[in-house]
Scaffold this motif. Structure first.
Motif, PDB file in Angstrom:
ATOM      1  N   PRO A  80      -5.728  -2.570   2.448  1.00 40.54           N
ATOM      2  CA  PRO A  80      -7.000  -1.895   2.212  1.00 40.54           C
ATOM      3  C   PRO A  80      -7.593  -2.008   0.807  1.00 40.54           C
ATOM      4  O   PRO A  80      -8.804  -1.973   0.664  1.00 40.54           O
ATOM      5  CB  PRO A  80      -6.689  -0.437   2.534  1.00 40.54           C
ATOM      6  N   THR A  81      -6.778  -2.151  -0.217  1.00 42.79           N
ATOM      7  CA  THR A  81      -7.297  -2.178  -1.584  1.00 42.79           C
ATOM      8  C   THR A  81      -7.095  -3.536  -2.237  1.00 42.79           C
ATOM      9  O   THR A  81      -8.023  -4.089  -2.820  1.00 42.79           O
ATOM     10  CB  THR A  81      -6.635  -1.077  -2.444  1.00 42.79           C
ATOM     11  N   ILE A  82      -5.896  -4.059  -2.150  1.00 43.02           N
ATOM     12  CA  ILE A  82      -5.592  -5.389  -2.678  1.00 43.02           C
ATOM     13  C   ILE A  82      -5.675  -6.339  -1.485  1.00 43.02           C
ATOM     14  O   ILE A  82      -4.749  -6.444  -0.681  1.00 43.02           O
ATOM     15  CB  ILE A  82      -4.204  -5.435  -3.353  1.00 43.02           C
ATOM     16  N   ASN A  83      -6.805  -6.996  -1.362  1.00 48.08           N
ATOM     17  CA  ASN A  83      -7.130  -7.807  -0.200  1.00 48.08           C
ATOM     18  C   ASN A  83      -6.126  -8.940   0.017  1.00 48.08           C
ATOM     19  O   ASN A  83      -5.908  -9.760  -0.863  1.00 48.08           O
ATOM     20  CB  ASN A  83      -8.538  -8.374  -0.347  1.00 48.08           C
ATOM     21  N   GLY A  84      -5.513  -8.965   1.206  1.00 51.18           N
ATOM     22  CA  GLY A  84      -4.627 -10.054   1.590  1.00 51.18           C
ATOM     23  C   GLY A  84      -3.224  -9.987   1.033  1.00 51.18           C
ATOM     24  O   GLY A  84      -2.422 -10.888   1.255  1.00 51.18           O
ATOM     25  N   ALA A  85      -2.869  -8.935   0.310  1.00 51.80           N
ATOM     26  CA  ALA A  85      -1.527  -8.822  -0.272  1.00 51.80           C
ATOM     27  C   ALA A  85      -1.047  -7.380  -0.166  1.00 51.80           C
ATOM     28  O   ALA A  85      -1.835  -6.446  -0.081  1.00 51.80           O
ATOM     29  CB  ALA A  85      -1.537  -9.255  -1.729  1.00 51.80           C
ATOM     30  N   GLY A  86       0.271  -7.212  -0.185  1.00 54.93           N
ATOM     31  CA  GLY A  86       0.848  -5.870  -0.156  1.00 54.93           C
ATOM     32  C   GLY A  86       0.577  -5.138   1.139  1.00 54.93           C
ATOM     33  O   GLY A  86       0.181  -3.978   1.133  1.00 54.93           O
ATOM     34  N   LYS A  87       0.805  -5.809   2.263  1.00 56.15           N
ATOM     35  CA  LYS A  87       0.453  -5.212   3.545  1.00 56.15           C
ATOM     36  C   LYS A  87       1.222  -3.911   3.792  1.00 56.15           C
ATOM     37  O   LYS A  87       2.376  -3.769   3.416  1.00 56.15           O
ATOM     38  CB  LYS A  87       0.653  -6.200   4.693  1.00 56.15           C
ATOM     39  N   ILE A  88       0.502  -2.967   4.407  1.00 55.23           N
ATOM     40  CA  ILE A  88       1.058  -1.650   4.719  1.00 55.23           C
ATOM     41  C   ILE A  88       0.705  -1.287   6.154  1.00 55.23           C
ATOM     42  O   ILE A  88      -0.224  -1.824   6.736  1.00 55.23           O
ATOM     43  CB  ILE A  88       0.522  -0.548   3.781  1.00 55.23           C
ATOM     44  N   HIS A  89       1.454  -0.348   6.681  1.00 55.53           N
ATOM     45  CA  HIS A  89       1.120   0.267   7.962  1.00 55.53           C
ATOM     46  C   HIS A  89       0.865   1.744   7.672  1.00 55.53           C
ATOM     47  O   HIS A  89       1.789   2.477   7.315  1.00 55.53           O
ATOM     48  CB  HIS A  89       2.256   0.111   8.974  1.00 55.53           C
ATOM     49  N   PRO A  90      -0.381   2.194   7.763  1.00 52.46           N
ATOM     50  CA  PRO A  90      -0.687   3.599   7.451  1.00 52.46           C
ATOM     51  C   PRO A  90       0.101   4.565   8.344  1.00 52.46           C
ATOM     52  O   PRO A  90       0.259   4.326   9.539  1.00 52.46           O
ATOM     53  CB  PRO A  90      -2.184   3.710   7.735  1.00 52.46           C
ATOM     54  N   MET A  91       0.599   5.618   7.733  1.00 52.36           N
ATOM     55  CA  MET A  91       1.350   6.655   8.441  1.00 52.36           C
ATOM     56  C   MET A  91       0.944   8.027   7.896  1.00 52.36           C
ATOM     57  O   MET A  91       1.698   8.673   7.184  1.00 52.36           O
ATOM     58  CB  MET A  91       2.850   6.439   8.255  1.00 52.36           C
ATOM     59  N   PRO A  92      -0.272   8.500   8.196  1.00 49.20           N
ATOM     60  CA  PRO A  92      -0.757   9.746   7.610  1.00 49.20           C
ATOM     61  C   PRO A  92       0.056  10.984   7.989  1.00 49.20           C
ATOM     62  O   PRO A  92      -0.002  11.988   7.284  1.00 49.20           O
ATOM     63  CB  PRO A  92      -2.199   9.852   8.108  1.00 49.20           C
ATOM     64  N   GLN A  93       0.816  10.928   9.078  1.00 41.69           N
ATOM     65  CA  GLN A  93       1.628  12.077   9.476  1.00 41.69           C
ATOM     66  C   GLN A  93       3.065  11.987   8.962  1.00 41.69           C
ATOM     67  O   GLN A  93       3.863  12.890   9.207  1.00 41.69           O
ATOM     68  CB  GLN A  93       1.655  12.223  11.017  1.00 41.69           C
ATOM     69  N   ALA A  94       3.424  10.926   8.261  1.00 43.17           N
ATOM     70  CA  ALA A  94       4.792  10.754   7.773  1.00 43.17           C
ATOM     71  C   ALA A  94       5.088  11.762   6.659  1.00 43.17           C
ATOM     72  O   ALA A  94       4.179  12.250   5.972  1.00 43.17           O
ATOM     73  CB  ALA A  94       4.990   9.338   7.256  1.00 43.17           C
ATOM     74  N   ALA A  95       6.359  12.034   6.482  1.00 44.63           N
ATOM     75  CA  ALA A  95       6.809  12.934   5.418  1.00 44.63           C
ATOM     76  C   ALA A  95       6.653  12.258   4.056  1.00 44.63           C
ATOM     77  O   ALA A  95       6.496  11.037   3.967  1.00 44.63           O
ATOM     78  CB  ALA A  95       8.267  13.308   5.647  1.00 44.63           C
TER      79      ALA A  95
END
Length: 181
Positions: free
Chosen positions: A29-44
């Motif tokens: 979302p912020t650094i385009n094309g690098a540092g891929k994440i899977h959002p987990m808004p309910q995670a601890a």
């Protein structure tokens, strides 16, 4: 293993993974094309959106091949993506990333990287994005010398620090957390 069993395994195990990669499961979302994440808004253990995070990243790994981006740089991009995705403003991220040891060549300017490896430096576009996000990307001057590189071979967007060792220690004494990679 027989073919029908392999087909069933693919459908049950690998197909959902392949589909999820293309349907937005992994994001940058912020650094385009690098540092891929899977959002987990309910995670601890979600980051505090009001806090300021001071981190020094020890960049120690080059890409597996000269054409590949350093996984250490990708680690920094992932941290930014995770924090920003969790609602922490970029202005609350005080990140320094210092390359040393085997990762030293990732900061070479394109001309010198091409001379050494025969290809453009794949790390420079990511370094530019990290700088734009406020990360001070630096290199250990001692490592530059140990690699027999000249200081003017270091890309202009990279800070030349006295050493990785003293930079990490000094920043930790200023309250920075160390993230090795």
């Amino acid at each position: 293993m027989n073919r029908p069993l392999l087909s069933v395994l693919f459908v049950l195990v690998l197909a959902p993974l392949a589909a999820s990669a293309s349907d937005g499961f992994w994001q940058t979302p912020t650094i385009n094309g690098a540092g891929k994440i899977h959002p987990m808004p309910q995670a601890a253990y979600q980051p505090d959106r009001q806090a300021t995070y001071k981190v020094v990243f020890s960049l120690s790994k080059p890409g597996a091949k000269p054409t590949e981006v350093s996984p250490s740089l990708d680690h920094v991009a992932r941290a930014i993506n995770l924090y920003v995705n969790a609602g922490v403003p970029l202005s609350h991220l005080k990140f320094v990333a210092i390359a040393a040891g085997p990762a030293t060549p990732i900061v070479l300017n394109d001309e010198q990287y091409r001379a050494k490896y025969g290809v453009a430096n794949p790390n420079l576009p990511l370094i530019a994005q990290l700088r734009k996000a406020g990360v001070d990307v630096a290199v250990c001057a001692q490592a530059v010398a140990e690699h027999d590189f000249r200081y003017d071979w270091v890309d202009q967007q990279v800070t030349v620090a006295l050493s990785g060792l003293t930079t990490i220690i000094d920043l930790q004494q200023q309250g920075y957390a160390l993230s090795p990679q």
